[in-house]
Design a protein around this motif. Structure first.
Motif, mmCIF file in Angstrom:
data_model
loop_
_atom_site.group_PDB
_atom_site.id
_atom_site.type_symbol
_atom_site.label_atom_id
_atom_site.label_comp_id
_atom_site.label_asym_id
_atom_site.label_seq_id
_atom_site.Cartn_x
_atom_site.Cartn_y
_atom_site.Cartn_z
ATOM 1 N N ASP A 135 -0.397 0.985 3.654
ATOM 2 C CA ASP A 135 -1.455 1.049 4.669
ATOM 3 C C ASP A 135 -0.877 0.900 6.072
ATOM 4 O O ASP A 135 -1.246 1.651 6.985
ATOM 5 C CB ASP A 135 -2.496 -0.043 4.420
ATOM 6 N N ASN A 208 -8.784 8.236 -0.335
ATOM 7 C CA ASN A 208 -9.593 7.210 0.335
ATOM 8 C C ASN A 208 -8.717 6.314 1.206
ATOM 9 O O ASN A 208 -9.143 5.875 2.288
ATOM 10 C CB ASN A 208 -10.342 6.378 -0.697
ATOM 11 N N ARG A 209 -7.504 6.045 0.771
ATOM 12 C CA ARG A 209 -6.580 5.241 1.574
ATOM 13 C C ARG A 209 -6.274 5.953 2.894
ATOM 14 O O ARG A 209 -6.206 5.324 3.955
ATOM 15 C CB ARG A 209 -5.286 4.989 0.784
ATOM 16 N N ARG A 211 -8.233 8.067 4.485
ATOM 17 C CA ARG A 211 -9.427 7.989 5.335
ATOM 18 C C ARG A 211 -9.570 6.606 5.953
ATOM 19 O O ARG A 211 -9.883 6.470 7.145
ATOM 20 C CB ARG A 211 -10.675 8.330 4.516
ATOM 21 N N THR A 212 -9.328 5.587 5.169
ATOM 22 C CA THR A 212 -9.453 4.209 5.652
ATOM 23 C C THR A 212 -8.487 3.929 6.792
ATOM 24 O O THR A 212 -8.779 3.121 7.683
ATOM 25 C CB THR A 212 -9.200 3.218 4.497
ATOM 26 N N ASN A 213 -7.360 4.622 6.793
ATOM 27 C CA ASN A 213 -6.335 4.374 7.802
ATOM 28 C C ASN A 213 -6.350 5.374 8.946
ATOM 29 O O ASN A 213 -5.348 5.562 9.637
ATOM 30 C CB ASN A 213 -4.964 4.330 7.129
#
Length: 240
Positions: A135, A208-209, A211-213
């Motif tokens: 991340d 999804n990781r 997008r989250t970052n």
């Protein structure tokens, strides 16, 4: 050859240093290895042969991913970075056309080498799976990209598919690990490869990781051949 045990990501640079002299010969026996890297580079849709673009090859190894980028963007400036001096030594022995610069650094410490953004694109092949904090690295990539710049992550992901997991483990047990032991005298790196792929994110989880970052327009595509459903191109844009 000295044995380099690999149990955690922090052990990898020394393990790759030890494996570097035989690494190219090993991956060259993998059908599709180089063509799949070129496919992921093409999927970045870099315009105009890369003219005027600045690209980061994150985790370049012996230069296979660098060569893939050059194939689709021969007029780009490419900064190729790797944490293994042994792998970079192999890369530097090759002939390179165009503006390619190799930098020795763990990708987490890139700022300490004076390499700064912005980049128009980042290509990260077989890298994120090996980082202790993916991340944090994705956030660093986002900061290095121009708004709208492209991140391409070329990576294994099998956990979503029983079939892909079975194929991967069978190939590792019968081909990759024995070949690694035969060529280098030590299979530690290749046993680590097997474990790291088995525990890496599934495709949906990694999307999804991203997008989250801070990435948008996230999508993935797999590759043809025996690695269909095993190796994927994850594509994303840096948000404005």
């Amino acid at each position: 050859m000295s044995t380099r045990k690999v149990s955690e990501p922090g052990d990898l640079p020394a393990a790759f240093d030890a494996a570097a002299p035989t690494y190219d010969r090993l991956v060259d026996t993998n059908p599709g290895y180089h063509s799949h890297l070129r496919l992921s580079a093409r999927r970045m849709m870099l315009p105009d042969n890369g003219r005027g673009l600045r690209l980061l090859d994150a985790g370049c190894g012996t230069g296979a991913s660098t060569a893939a980028l050059l194939r689709v963007a021969p007029e780009a400036e490419i900064v190729a970075v790797d944490g293994s001096e042994g792998m970079l030594a192999e890369a530097r022995t090759k002939r390179w056309q165009g503006a390619v610069r190799f930098v020795h650094s763990r990708i987490e410490n890139l700022a300490d080498t004076g390499v700064e953004g912005p980049f128009d694109g980042i290509f990260a092949a077989y890298l994120l799976r090996n980082l202790a904090d993916p991340d944090a690295q994705l956030q660093a990539f986002r900061a290095l990209l121009r708004p709208g710049g492209t991140l391409a992550v070329h990576e294994y992901s099998v956990i979503d598919s029983r079939f892909a997991t079975a194929v991967w483990n069978t190939v590792c047990a019968t081909i990759i690990i024995p070949a690694g032991r035969l060529r280098s005298g030590d299979a530690s790196l290749y046993r680590y490869l097997r474990r790291s792929v088995n525990r890496f994110d599934g495709v949906a989880t990694f999307c999804n990781r991203l997008r989250t970052n801070g990435f948008t327009d996230v999508h993935s595509q797999t590759v043809p051949g025996w690695q269909h459903g095993i190796v994927h191109t994850f594509l994303a844009k840096a948000s404005a």
